[in-house]
Design an enzyme around this catalytic site. Structure first.
Site, mmCIF file in Angstrom:
data_model
loop_
_atom_site.group_PDB
_atom_site.id
_atom_site.type_symbol
_atom_site.label_atom_id
_atom_site.label_comp_id
_atom_site.label_asym_id
_atom_site.label_seq_id
_atom_site.Cartn_x
_atom_site.Cartn_y
_atom_site.Cartn_z
ATOM 1 N N HIS A 239 0.861 -1.186 0.000
ATOM 2 C CA HIS A 239 0.000 0.000 0.000
ATOM 3 C C HIS A 239 0.892 1.228 0.000
ATOM 4 C CE1 HIS A 239 -3.744 2.259 0.736
ATOM 5 N NE2 HIS A 239 -2.956 3.089 1.404
ATOM 6 N N CYS A 240 0.694 2.097 -0.985
ATOM 7 C CA CYS A 240 1.534 3.281 -1.145
ATOM 8 C C CYS A 240 0.774 4.526 -0.713
ATOM 9 C CB CYS A 240 1.994 3.422 -2.596
ATOM 10 S SG CYS A 240 3.051 4.852 -2.886
ATOM 11 N N PRO A 241 1.205 5.212 0.339
ATOM 12 C CA PRO A 241 0.498 6.434 0.774
ATOM 13 C C PRO A 241 0.668 7.584 -0.210
ATOM 14 C CG PRO A 241 2.490 6.107 2.079
ATOM 15 C CD PRO A 241 2.320 4.875 1.245
ATOM 16 N N ASN B 110 -2.098 7.099 -2.402
ATOM 17 C CA ASN B 110 -3.331 6.805 -1.662
ATOM 18 C C ASN B 110 -4.066 5.626 -2.294
ATOM 19 O OD1 ASN B 110 -5.314 7.086 0.308
ATOM 20 N ND2 ASN B 110 -6.529 8.512 -0.937
ATOM 21 N N ASN B 111 -3.317 4.584 -2.583
ATOM 22 C CA ASN B 111 -3.891 3.431 -3.262
ATOM 23 C C ASN B 111 -2.989 2.233 -3.026
ATOM 24 O OD1 ASN B 111 -5.619 1.922 -4.811
ATOM 25 N ND2 ASN B 111 -5.103 2.880 -6.759
#
Length: 392
Positions: free
Chosen positions: A218-220, A223-224
């Site tokens: 999960h990559c902040p 945001n996905n």
């Protein structure tokens, strides 16, 4: 009694209203925290575009370095455009999850002889590549299948889909519901939160609250989640972002040093140039190693989760039925065993697509459906895919 009951109902309504209010406040705060990295990165990209064009390039053009300023802008445009395009696609494309797929009715069994079922047009696509030798016709494939089945003693005949880079056959299990990754006790992987079985390479994301297909992480910053359908876009984003940082730093630093060497140059320097150098260095130190890491994972057909965590693979039947009892047998627990590695070129094609013309453009969809993945010949020989054996 009626007055007491009425007062208790009012208190309950007030309590429910307060709970709803706090839930709304909590959701708003969570949303703000989640989108703030995306907004920050968007603002940085917009400022970098303005500063590079209107503070650096126009300065060069205004100081008789017209050719240098124009060339800087010409090479800047495609790098910036591809970086922003990939960033937008990675953040706006769903990685794919088991819940939405189940709702859309796309979890049907695969017809192996025809190929993968495409998620978008529901047409069967033949996966035999055009570079196969002429002798690999339908009869030859059928003979190869029969020979492999007789050697392994399986009742179902998995099909040969393609050849990897070493001319070894790539196989796929005969049932899309049959997973080779299991729990430690050999049971099926099941998500207690989604209330669904987990397919191979899928994991539950706490942030997205979904089981993501072929989840990487999960990559902040976008945001996905990075998963099956948007991994290509994410990979291109970090690659183009790395080249963008290198380009901005290498073109801004020499001019900055030259101005600062002049007498009283510190007062003539444009602080936008200093910030361009600083930001490109900071992001480059993260993006360049990250892009190198993901390039290696792309060539190995391996996700970040698979690189760091051990997986459980079943060797032979998941269970043997001993009369009225069932006994778990033969589970491999390894972080280094990679059944999905099909050869470097085939691994890259699984993510970037078959056409080399579109490899470096953030368009298209990956091969397959995200539920079942082809196995290399070594993995197929090591991992049995037969059903439960009955031993009396």
């Amino acid at each position: 009694m009626s007055f007491i009951e009425a007062s208790s109902k009012k208190k309950k309504k007030k309590g429910m209203g307060a709970a709803r209010f706090f839930r709304k406040v909590q959701s708003c705060c969570t949303f703000t925290l989640n989108v703030s990295p995306v907004v920050l990165l968007s603002l940085i990209l917009a400022w970098a575009f303005w500063a590079y064009h209107f503070r650096l390039c126009l300065y060069l053009i205004g100081n008789q370095a017209i050719l240098q300023g124009c060339l800087y802008m010409i090479f800047f445009e495609p790098l910036f455009g591809l970086t922003v395009w990939s960033f937008y696609k990675a953040s706006r494309t769903s990685p794919g999850n088991t819940i939405d797929t189940a709702k859309q009715g796309e979890s049907e069994e695969l017809d192996i002889e025809e190929g993968y079922q495409d998620n978008h047009d529901s047409e069967y696509v033949q996966l035999l590549p055009s570079h196969l030798p002429a002798r690999n016709d339908a009869n030859h494939l059928s003979e190869t299948d029969d020979q492999s089945n007789s050697e392994q003693g399986t009742s179902s005949s998995p099909a040969i889909l393609s050849l990897d880079d070493n001319n070894a056959p790539i196989r796929l299990a005969s049932s899309s519901s049959l997973s080779i990754t299991v729990k430690r006790d050999g049971a099926k992987r099941y998500c207690q939160k989604c209330k669904m079985d987990k397919c191979d390479r899928s994991h539950h994301c706490r942030s997205c609250k979904r089981c993501i297909l072929k989840m990487d992480h999960h990559c902040p910053w976008i945001n996905n989640c990075v998963g099956f359908y948007n991994y290509k876009f994410f990979y291109l984003f970090i690659v183009y972002g790395s080249w963008f940082c290198i380009y901005v730093f290498s073109t801004t630093l020499p001019l900055t040093i030259r101005i600062m060497k002049q007498p009283m140059g510190i007062f003539e320097i444009d602080f936008n140039w200093l910030f361009l150098c600083f930001v490109s260095v900071v992001f480059g130190l993260f993006l360049i190693p990250f892009s190198l890491f993901h390039t290696r994972q792309l060539c190995k057909n391996r996700t970040t989760i698979e690189f760091y965590e051990k997986a459980n693979y079943r060797l032979g039947s998941r269970q043997k039925r001993m009369g009225s009892r069932r006994q778990m047998i033969d589970i491999m627990r390894s972080r280094y065993f990679n059944p999905w590695e099909l050869g470097t070129r085939t691994n890259v094609e699984q993510v970037l697509g078959k056409s080399t013309m579109t490899w470096f453009l953030p368009i298209g969809i990956p091969s397959g459906n995200g539920h079942t993945f082809p196995l290399n010949d070594h993995a197929y020989d090591t991992l049995a895919i037969d059903e439960v054996d009955d031993v009396y």
